[in-house]
Design an enzyme around this catalytic site. Structure first.
Site, PDB file in Angstrom:
ATOM      1  CB  SER A   1      19.885  22.251 -21.039  1.00 31.03           C
ATOM      2  OG  SER A   1      19.731  23.585 -20.611  1.00 31.03           O
TER       3      SER A   1
ATOM      4  CB  SER B   1      20.283  24.504 -16.332  1.00 32.83           C
ATOM      5  OG  SER B   1      20.534  23.121 -16.278  1.00 32.83           O
TER       6      SER B   1
ATOM      7  CG  ASP C   1      16.557  24.470 -21.053  1.00 31.66           C
ATOM      8  OD1 ASP C   1      17.532  25.023 -20.523  1.00 31.66           O
ATOM      9  OD2 ASP C   1      16.660  23.725 -22.043  1.00 31.66           O
TER      10      ASP C   1
END
Length: 348
Positions: A276, A238, A278
């Site tokens: 992830s 991340s 983000d």
């Protein structure tokens, strides 16, 4: 000794950096770290983690809020507080960063700090919105032990300073991995000139913990392609990106600017993987908003949408994010964590 990216002769973008080339170039912004780096027992468990605090200004953050926004590039994350930030467009507490399982403890510690410094909260006025971002550092940190306590969050806030910040494997970045190499905290800044009399600063801080080695566009930076092989398996990971500015923007305009942080992230090689988280959080220090007032109206100054300076702010967000990510790699040191897991620093 670790060096920032520019000390290797690598220049990102065209805009000038601030004096310190970090988020604290935005006046009033302060950063604090607490780092845990110690064995937890003789079974191989290790605390390789930490907390990072971002304070928008030096005053009372609850009584004097700042305009804020957030934007989710990919939502595989466990942040707190972003729903209210986007609903009301303000930030009223420090932005805190830590590992995934420590979000509750850091939220509690930050809440405790805010309650101690604001007697009215929950008593003669409303409650408070705490913002905490996270990345998964379980490759190096024995995350199930939940070594972070509320006291660590409070210590990070109390230690905050506007000096040039420490980067790499420090604070929340201690156990993070970026493109298979040691990542963590990185920062950069840009100056945007509106006219002969007015300029604005964009500052970016990242907690980088994303990407695989094969995704990293190392050749873009004339970096070495032969690097150490690590003992941990790569994961999607991340990134939390925090953008600060002193440009007078509305919450909606600020969200437009912070969306461009995704461009800087993409330039390094990320494609916002399935697993992830983000996430971008942004705020402007151009004005503070009083918690309570009897006024019916409020006046504010903000940039025109069609002024060329907006495009420069977009470019600044992209450039500062890209360089901050690379600084998180350049400043990080090879780190050994739980069960002897080792993640090597990237060699520029």
């Amino acid at each position: 000794m670790s060096k920032k990216l520019r000390e290797y002769g690598i220049i990102i973008g065209q805009l000038l950096t601030g004096t310190k080339n970090c988020i604290t170039d935005v006046e009033g912004v302060q950063i604090g770290h607490v780092t845990l780096d110690e064995p937890l027992n003789d079974q191989g468990d290790y605390a390789c983690t930490g907390v990072t605090a971002i304070l928008p200004h030096t005053g009372n953050l609850f009584e004097q809020k700042v305009t804020a926004a957030s934007y989710v590039l990919n939502g595989f994350g466990k942040t707190t507080g972003l729903v209210q930030v986007n609903e009301l467009g303000v930030l009223e507490a420090p932005i805190m960063l830590t590992n995934t399982f420590s979000v509750p403890a850091v939220t509690q510690g930050t809440l405790q700090y805010m309650l101690e410094t604001n007697e009215a909260i929950g008593q003669t006025t409303g409650t408070i919105n705490i913002v905490v971002g996270e990345c998964n550092d379980s490759n190096l940190n024995s995350i199930r032990h939940c070594a972070i306590t509320p006291a660590h969050a409070m210590k990070a806030i109390h230690s905050a300073t506007n000096d040039t910040i420490a980067e790499g494997a420090i604070g929340a970045g201690k156990g993070m991995v970026c493109f298979g190499y040691k990542g963590g905290i990185g920062s950069s800044s840009r100056i945007v000139v509106a006219n002969e009399e007015i300029s604005y600063t964009i500052g970016c801080l990242v907690l980088s913990n994303f990407g695989r080695k094969e995704d990293f566009l190392a050749e873009r930076y004339s970096a070495k392609t032969e690097q150490h092989q690590d003992t941990v398996a790569p994961t999607d990971g991340s990134i939390i990106i925090v953008l600060a500015t002193d440009a007078p923007l509305s919450s909606r305009q600020l969200q437009r600017v912070i969306k461009r942080c995704g461009i800087g992230l993409g330039r390094t090689g990320s494609h916002f993987s399935h697993g992830s988280g983000d996430i971008v959080i942004g705020f402007t220090t151009a004005r503070t908003i009083p918690h309570k007032t009897e006024e019916l109206f409020e006046a504010r100054k903000q940039l025109r949408e069609d002024h060329p300076v907006m495009n420069q702010l977009f470019a600044a967000a992209a450039e500062a994010t890209e360089e901050a990510i690379l600084n998180s790699l350049a400043q990080a040191k090879t780190t050994i964590g739980r069960n002897g897991h080792t993640v090597h620093a990237f060699q520029f």
